[in-house]
Structures are given as C-alpha cells and as structure tokens.
Design a protein around this motif. Structure first.
Motif, mmCIF file in Angstrom:
data_model
loop_
_atom_site.group_PDB
_atom_site.id
_atom_site.type_symbol
_atom_site.label_atom_id
_atom_site.label_comp_id
_atom_site.label_asym_id
_atom_site.label_seq_id
_atom_site.Cartn_x
_atom_site.Cartn_y
_atom_site.Cartn_z
ATOM 1 N N VAL A 1 0.870 -1.174 0.000
ATOM 2 C CA VAL A 1 0.000 0.000 0.000
ATOM 3 C C VAL A 1 0.908 1.225 0.000
ATOM 4 N N VAL A 2 0.795 2.026 -1.031
ATOM 5 C CA VAL A 2 1.552 3.275 -1.142
ATOM 6 C C VAL A 2 0.561 4.348 -1.563
ATOM 7 N N ASN A 3 0.611 5.480 -0.905
ATOM 8 C CA ASN A 3 -0.316 6.580 -1.219
ATOM 9 C C ASN A 3 -1.776 6.115 -1.195
ATOM 10 N N LYS A 4 -2.097 5.243 -0.234
ATOM 11 C CA LYS A 4 -3.462 4.703 -0.060
ATOM 12 C C LYS A 4 -3.905 3.835 -1.237
ATOM 13 N N GLU A 5 -2.959 3.477 -2.098
ATOM 14 C CA GLU A 5 -3.270 2.613 -3.246
ATOM 15 C C GLU A 5 -2.679 1.224 -3.008
ATOM 16 N N LEU A 6 -3.454 0.195 -3.325
ATOM 17 C CA LEU A 6 -2.972 -1.181 -3.171
ATOM 18 C C LEU A 6 -2.410 -1.675 -4.495
ATOM 19 N N ARG A 7 -1.206 -2.243 -4.433
ATOM 20 C CA ARG A 7 -0.556 -2.808 -5.614
ATOM 21 C C ARG A 7 -0.076 -4.215 -5.273
ATOM 22 N N ALA A 8 0.120 -5.036 -6.295
ATOM 23 C CA ALA A 8 0.479 -6.437 -6.035
ATOM 24 C C ALA A 8 1.571 -6.894 -6.989
ATOM 25 N N ASN A 9 2.211 -7.981 -6.606
ATOM 26 C CA ASN A 9 3.184 -8.619 -7.491
ATOM 27 C C ASN A 9 3.329 -10.075 -7.057
ATOM 28 N N ILE A 10 3.903 -10.886 -7.922
ATOM 29 C CA ILE A 10 4.117 -12.280 -7.556
ATOM 30 C C ILE A 10 5.137 -12.358 -6.417
ATOM 31 N N GLY A 11 5.036 -13.404 -5.604
ATOM 32 C CA GLY A 11 5.923 -13.558 -4.458
ATOM 33 C C GLY A 11 7.089 -14.492 -4.735
ATOM 34 N N PRO A 12 7.959 -14.691 -3.729
ATOM 35 C CA PRO A 12 9.186 -15.477 -3.941
ATOM 36 C C PRO A 12 8.948 -16.929 -4.335
ATOM 37 N N ILE A 13 7.775 -17.474 -4.004
ATOM 38 C CA ILE A 13 7.557 -18.885 -4.374
ATOM 39 C C ILE A 13 7.330 -19.009 -5.880
ATOM 40 N N MET A 14 6.928 -17.919 -6.521
ATOM 41 C CA MET A 14 6.638 -17.939 -7.951
ATOM 42 C C MET A 14 7.902 -17.745 -8.781
ATOM 43 N N SER A 15 8.813 -16.946 -8.247
ATOM 44 C CA SER A 15 10.034 -16.671 -9.002
ATOM 45 C C SER A 15 11.050 -16.074 -8.041
ATOM 46 N N SER A 16 12.301 -16.513 -8.153
ATOM 47 C CA SER A 16 13.321 -15.908 -7.299
ATOM 48 C C SER A 16 13.548 -14.453 -7.707
ATOM 49 N N ASP A 17 13.131 -14.113 -8.907
ATOM 50 C CA ASP A 17 13.257 -12.748 -9.395
ATOM 51 C C ASP A 17 11.911 -12.038 -9.182
ATOM 52 N N PHE A 18 11.588 -11.804 -7.920
ATOM 53 C CA PHE A 18 10.254 -11.277 -7.625
ATOM 54 C C PHE A 18 10.250 -9.803 -7.273
ATOM 55 N N LEU A 19 11.435 -9.224 -7.105
ATOM 56 C CA LEU A 19 11.479 -7.786 -6.788
ATOM 57 C C LEU A 19 11.434 -6.999 -8.102
ATOM 58 N N THR A 20 10.342 -7.169 -8.806
ATOM 59 C CA THR A 20 10.180 -6.541 -10.113
ATOM 60 C C THR A 20 9.000 -5.566 -10.054
ATOM 61 N N THR A 21 8.668 -4.998 -11.199
ATOM 62 C CA THR A 21 7.625 -3.982 -11.245
ATOM 63 C C THR A 21 6.310 -4.490 -10.655
ATOM 64 N N PHE A 22 5.763 -3.723 -9.728
ATOM 65 C CA PHE A 22 4.468 -4.067 -9.154
ATOM 66 C C PHE A 22 3.353 -3.711 -10.131
ATOM 67 N N SER A 23 2.181 -4.201 -9.818
ATOM 68 C CA SER A 23 1.034 -3.908 -10.674
ATOM 69 C C SER A 23 0.672 -2.429 -10.564
ATOM 70 N N GLU A 24 -0.180 -2.012 -11.471
ATOM 71 C CA GLU A 24 -0.826 -0.712 -11.295
ATOM 72 C C GLU A 24 -1.729 -0.809 -10.078
ATOM 73 N N ARG A 25 -2.294 0.319 -9.701
ATOM 74 C CA ARG A 25 -3.236 0.354 -8.574
ATOM 75 C C ARG A 25 -4.341 -0.691 -8.797
ATOM 76 N N ILE A 26 -4.591 -1.526 -7.799
ATOM 77 C CA ILE A 26 -5.725 -2.459 -7.890
ATOM 78 C C ILE A 26 -6.992 -1.605 -7.987
ATOM 79 N N GLU A 27 -7.832 -1.952 -8.965
ATOM 80 C CA GLU A 27 -8.962 -1.064 -9.264
ATOM 81 C C GLU A 27 -10.018 -1.069 -8.159
#
Lengths: 240, 437
Positions: free
Chosen positions: B241-267
C-alpha cells in the motif's frame, strides 16, 4: 531306429550353437537436428516480433553429434530442401559453421532476411543437415537418458515459416488467461508492444502476466483520455 | 540296487565333508580395552556469528590420554543434502574468520585416536548472520536528508548505513523502513526504504541495494504518508500500500526474481489503510478502506478486490461492508488477531480483529478510557504476548487493555518531547522501543 533319432536330435541341438558375433558400426559420424520432448518441428518467425533494426535476425537451431567427439574442429552446414519457398541469400543465409573439437552440441544460426515480399506472403524454409566429408545425416527419433532425463527428438528436417505481418501468437491464450485480454487483433497487439516497450511479448515475465490486466487497462485509459477510443482493424473498440 | 545307491551316496557325502573341512587360521590375537574419550564442550548447540567475525571455540574433552596421539577436525557444510563438508581447521582450538555467506550451516568437530581410529564427533548448528541480523532499523532525517540507521541487538549503532555500504547518495527525505523476513525463505530478507520520492529495496543482511528507487512502479510521482508491504499467501504474492493505493506482485515462491515492477493500482473506489489484516499463512488478505469505512479482500494470485459483507460476532456485531469508523493505527497481536486504534468524531476506540480461516469472524471494540487528551496520538504498537497495546500520545506512553479499553500511563518523556514511533520487540516480545523527535 529310436537311438538314431535321439542321436540326430542331440547333434542338431549341438550344431545349432554358435558363437555370437558383435557387430560394430563403421562409418562417418552424423549430425542431427533436434528439439526438446515438447518442442515442435517447425516455427513461425515474424519480423514484427523482432527487435533487430538491421533487417536481418538469427534463429538458432539445435544440432548434436551422433558418434564420438573428436579432438579436431569439424565443419557443419545446413541446406535448404526443394520444398522451400524462401530463396537462399535473398530470404535466408545458411552459413558454414564449426563443431568445435571435443564438443557434441552446437547452436546453428539460421540468418533470416527481412524483405518486402514477406510483408504480404509467408515463405517457408525447410532445412536439413548438409552431408559433407565429416558428417552424414543422423538417425531419427527419441533419445533416452539424456542429461536431466529429457527425451529429445532428433529430426530429419525443420521448417521455418518467415513473414513480416501480424498473426495471433501461440502464447495469446496465456494473455487471455492471466490478463483477460479478449480476442486477438493486430491493433491490440501493437498497443501492447508499445505499453511494454518490447516487440516480442513472449519474453514477458510471470509477474508481468499476473499484472497484465491492470497495466493494460490503465494504459488504455490514459490513451483514450488523450486520443479517444482505440479502434482495431476490424472496426472494434480495443478493450482489455 | 537301491541299497547300493544309498551306500555310494553316503560315501560321496562323507568324502565331500572331509574335503570341505579346512584347517582354521590361528585365532591368536590379544584384546585391549579401547580408551573411552569424548568431547564435553561444546555439546549440541546453535552457534550464531556475524559474517567475517572470528569464530573461537576452545573445546573440552574427557578421557584423553597424554600417551595417545589424537587428531582434530572442524568442518562446515550447508544445511542441505547436496552439500559436501569443507574442512576449516585441524587444530583442537578453533579460531577462524567466518567467510561463509549469511545463512544456516552445520559445523562438526571430531577428535580421533590415531592408534585405534576411534572417533568422537559432535554436530552443531551454525548461523552466519549479516551485520544487521537483529535490532532496529530506523528511517530518519538529518539536516533534511534521509538516512537508515541501525541499532543492533548488541548495542552497536550505525547511523548512515545505506550511503556507507553502497557508496551512493540517498538525498531523499526518509519516511519509513519495513523489514520483510519470511521464516520459510530467510534468504529473501529485504529492507524496503520509503522516501518522499519512492521506494528502494536493500538486502537485509548486507544492505546492498537490490532495487533502485522507483524501479517498482511504472509511474509514481512520490510517496506520502505511511506505506505497508507484506509477502503473503504462502509467499505467492507481495502486496504493497503506497499513497493509499494497493498494488500487487508475484511472491518469492513464484520466481526468485520477484522484486520486479508491481502492478498498477488495484482497481476500485477506496483509500486503503496501510495495514494487511490476515490470518498469517492464509490464502486471503483483508485491507481496510478508510474512504468507504469497510473491509475489502484480495485472494491469492488475484489482482482484484473482493467485498465481504458478513456480520461478525463480538462485543458489537459489525457488518464487514460497513464498519463506519476511521482506522488510525494497527499492529499484529497474534497470527490470527490484529489490534487497531480507530477514531470517530470525538472518540478513540481500540478494536480487536479476529480471524477464523481466511475470514474476519469476530470484532471487539471498546472506547479508550483513562487518557485525558488523546488528540495527539503519534504511534501505536501491540503486544504479541497478551491482548494489550501501547499508545504514544505527546510525550507519554499509555498501556491499553484491548479487552476493555482501559488505559494507564506507563512512561512520560520530559515535557516538550514528542514521540514519533513505537515498536514492539516481538522476539522476545517483552520490550517496547520508543523513538522521539
């Protein structure tokens, strides 16, 4: 009479015994085109997915040795078969490369050339190993017990369809599943290429796939705010 | 005839038995008692050490004889089946600089009687920690410039860790730091550093920069207020949650390269309170929408909100779709329970949110009583041992019973001091840290 029959039978059994001879293969080594267990024996190469700016791009085919590695470099080349509609040195180049000493595997570079005529029609290139003083064409079929227990398939030929126009890529179903992108259209696909700033969208990461719907809807909303609806080649409004 | 066959067979068996007999080799050996010896220190234990520090162990033994020649061996190997031991010393007393990367290892020590080959072996757990293995990360500002300081468990204090380690300037104003350590994937321990310009990520063991500012978002003009970050749903998702907006991304179990671009604001129409309400280990996370005063959910792998509308049990029944209050502060009390300070027109409340499975099943809410002003609450932390919370109001810290709302002053800084943050030291969770302005 009885003893004669028995004697003949015993002699017949004894004479049928024979020392087995071990046959060994003598001849040239062979080179095989091969693909993974779940890989196809053909592909579509479209320059619309190519990042190359030079009008040529390279598609690599996997080759492997059937026979013992040797301590000298050996030349390897593929050749186009008659069924090909693409023309050598106009639409493609099949260079002579070297299988390095002591190695068994090679990635062979098929150089594809972008021409005006593939903007309208799709050409086909059917390649096979070119026999030379070192190698003949290899036996075909599955190989067992490879590294990681893969079951690679040796192929006699490999087919490359070359074009420079948009067709629905095979991974569009993944986009539909993860990104809810709906039906394929060229305009929709081109919009996605701009959003992700890459031409080959098969290279998107798994994270990109999961976040695809949100990203595309946001990008499209920004686009529509500035330009109005985005209409595709079938006169439909692009939506995600 | 039969008699003859038996007779000859018996004769044959007898001959075979006689031939089968063989003179045994001389069993002439003497017996000596093997001296009993063993390692008495260290016994089964876990050794914690900071990487590049010197590991010193002076073992003790029982039963060693001065007339016997013994050899010693220390080995280290990784906590995995494919690891092979590496001999690090052949001295009795170990003194070695630990150069292993932070992680969990096994250490073995053996002593061997060279004359008999008899050996005693002991196995220890060896935890190699980074410099920042336990303590407090504090995002703070000095002369208008942000820095991330660290107070280590052993009292060591490091002020400007990021610039010192990364040899790079971080001039932005620091807002917050969040340490993310998942017990099942400690190798992914990260520090999220929030500034007024964006978010960057550092390895929690080394503080090397992993993600530079704003590589996380396709667009982010800056960060305001509190943020929140969790790895959740069995490491399947990351939520921020940044600026009252919720964003998501895949976690470490999905890929060791998980610190990548987060989603846009969840609508959706919301202003998200920066705290993840969850049954830790569950497959769904709740957030509180301070705009519509309701809970929303996001399931594992999902990129859209759900809107629960069930009614909870507890002191007062609440409909999750209409809680009707503003959340101010929240903290974890247990893996299935969170404590919240809320604000209505004139009153402050303490809420206890209980999970059953992936759902909020019970909410208890009590007005906070016993604090005179309550107009200047700056921070809150919940105990993870009993159902109490701590509120910082101005220069004072109050202890609040979540089960009744009764509050009591427990500490006061000098008049004029303003408390900026309160954090519960969760392991062991008997101390509370307070930072002042």
């Amino acid at each position: 009479m009885k003893y004669i029959l028995v004697t003949i039978s015993v002699l017949a059994i004894l004479f049928s015994c024979q020392k087995d001879t071990l046959s060994t293969y003598q001849g040239k080594e062979a080179i095989a085109l091969y693909v993974g267990e779940y890989e196809a024996d053909s592909t579509v190469f479209s320059f619309v997915f190519s990042e190359s700016l030079t009008g040529r791009d390279t598609f690599f085919l996997k080759l492997r040795l059937q026979g013992a590695p040797k301590s000298v470099d050996r030349k390897v080349q593929l050749e186009a078969l008659n069924q090909s509609t693409a023309i050598e040195n106009t639409d493609f180049v099949l260079p002579e490369v070297v299988l390095k000493a002591d190695s068994s595997f090679l990635l062979y570079p098929v150089i594809l050339l972008n021409t005006e005529r593939i903007e309208r029609q799709q050409l086909t290139l059917l390649v096979a190993v070119k026999e030379n003083e070192f190698f003949s064409r290899a036996a075909l079929g599955l190989s067992f017990g490879q590294v990681n227990n893969t079951m690679d398939k040796s192929l006699g030929t490999y087919k490359i369809h070359i074009n420079n126009f948009y067709t629905e890529p095979h991974y569009w179903v993944d986009f539909q599943y993860y990104g809810d992108v709906g039906e394929y259209s060229r305009v929709k696909f081109q919009f996605m290429q701009k959003v992700y700033e890459i031409k080959d969208l098969s290279k998107l990461s798994r994270g990109d796939l999961y976040n695809m719907g949100l990203r595309l809807r946001k990008a499209l909303a920004d686009y529509e705010a500035e330009h109005g609806f985005l209409i595709d080649e079938n006169n439909n409004r692009v939506e995600f | 005839m039969i008699r003859n066959i038996i007779k000859y067979n018996l004769l044959l068996i007898t001959i075979l038995m006689i031939v089968g007999c063989n003179k045994s080799f001389d069993q002439q050996f003497s017996r000596d008692d093997v001296s009993y010896f063993s390692i008495t220190y260290p016994m089964d234990t876990t050794i914690n050490i900071i990487r590049l520090d010197t590991l010193k162990i002076g073992p003790t033994f029982t039963g060693l004889k001065s007339s016997v020649n013994y050899s010693y061996e220390w080995t280290v190997f990784e906590n995995s089946s494919s690891s092979t031991p590496r001999v690090i010393s052949r001295d009795s007393n170990l003194q070695i600089k630990v150069d292993q990367l932070p992680g969990k290892y096994y250490l073995t020590f053996s002593v061997k009687d060279e004359s008999t080959g008899v050996k005693d072996v002991k196995l220890y757990n060896l935890n190699v920690n980074g410099n920042f293995y336990e303590g407090w990360f504090i995002a703070n500002n000095k002369a208008g410039k942000g820095q991330l300081s660290f107070i280590r468990d052993d009292g060591d204090l490091m002020f400007n860790t990021l610039e010192t380690i990364n040899e790079k300037s971080y001039p932005e104003k620091a807002l917050q730091s969040i340490v993310s350590v998942e017990s099942s994937s400690v190798q992914y321990a990260n520090v999220f550093y929030f500034t007024n310009k964006g978010v960057s990520v550092f390895d929690a063991n080394t503080l090397y920069e992993k993600v530079s500012q704003n590589a996380f978002f396709t667009q982010l003009s800056g960060v305001q207020g509190k943020s929140n970050y969790v790895v959740c749903h069995f490491n399947y998702d990351q939520l921020m949650v940044v600026n009252k907006e919720l964003r998501a991304n895949i976690g470490p179990i999905m890929s060791s390269d998980f610190l990548t671009t987060f989603s846009e604001r969840i609508e959706g129409d919301y202003e998200m309170f920066p705290f993840a309400f969850q049954n830790v280990g569950g497959m769904s996370t709740h957030y509180y929408d301070n705009k519509n005063k309701r809970f929303v959910t996001i399931g594992f792998g999902q990129r859209e909100l759900g809107y629960p509308s069930t009614t909870t049990t507890g002191s007062t029944p609440f409909k999750l779709s209409n809680i009707g209050t503003t959340f101010m502060f929240a903290d974890y009390n247990s893996s299935t329970r969170q404590v919240v300070i809320t604000s209505d027109t004139n009153k402050k409340y303490i809420y206890t949110i209980n999970f059953s499975g992936d759902n909020i099943s019970r909410i208890d809410a009590y007005p906070i009583q016993g604090i005179a002003s309550l107009n200047n609450i700056m921070a809150f932390a919940a105990s993870s041992e009993s159902l109490i919370g701590f509120i910082a109001d101005g220069n004072k810290i109050y202890r609040v019973e979540a089960g009744t709302g009764a509050a009591k002053e427990i500490y006061a800084f000098p008049e004029g001091t303003e408390i900026a943050d309160l954090q519960m030291y969760k392991r062991p969770n008997k101390s509370i840290g307070a930072g002042t302005l």
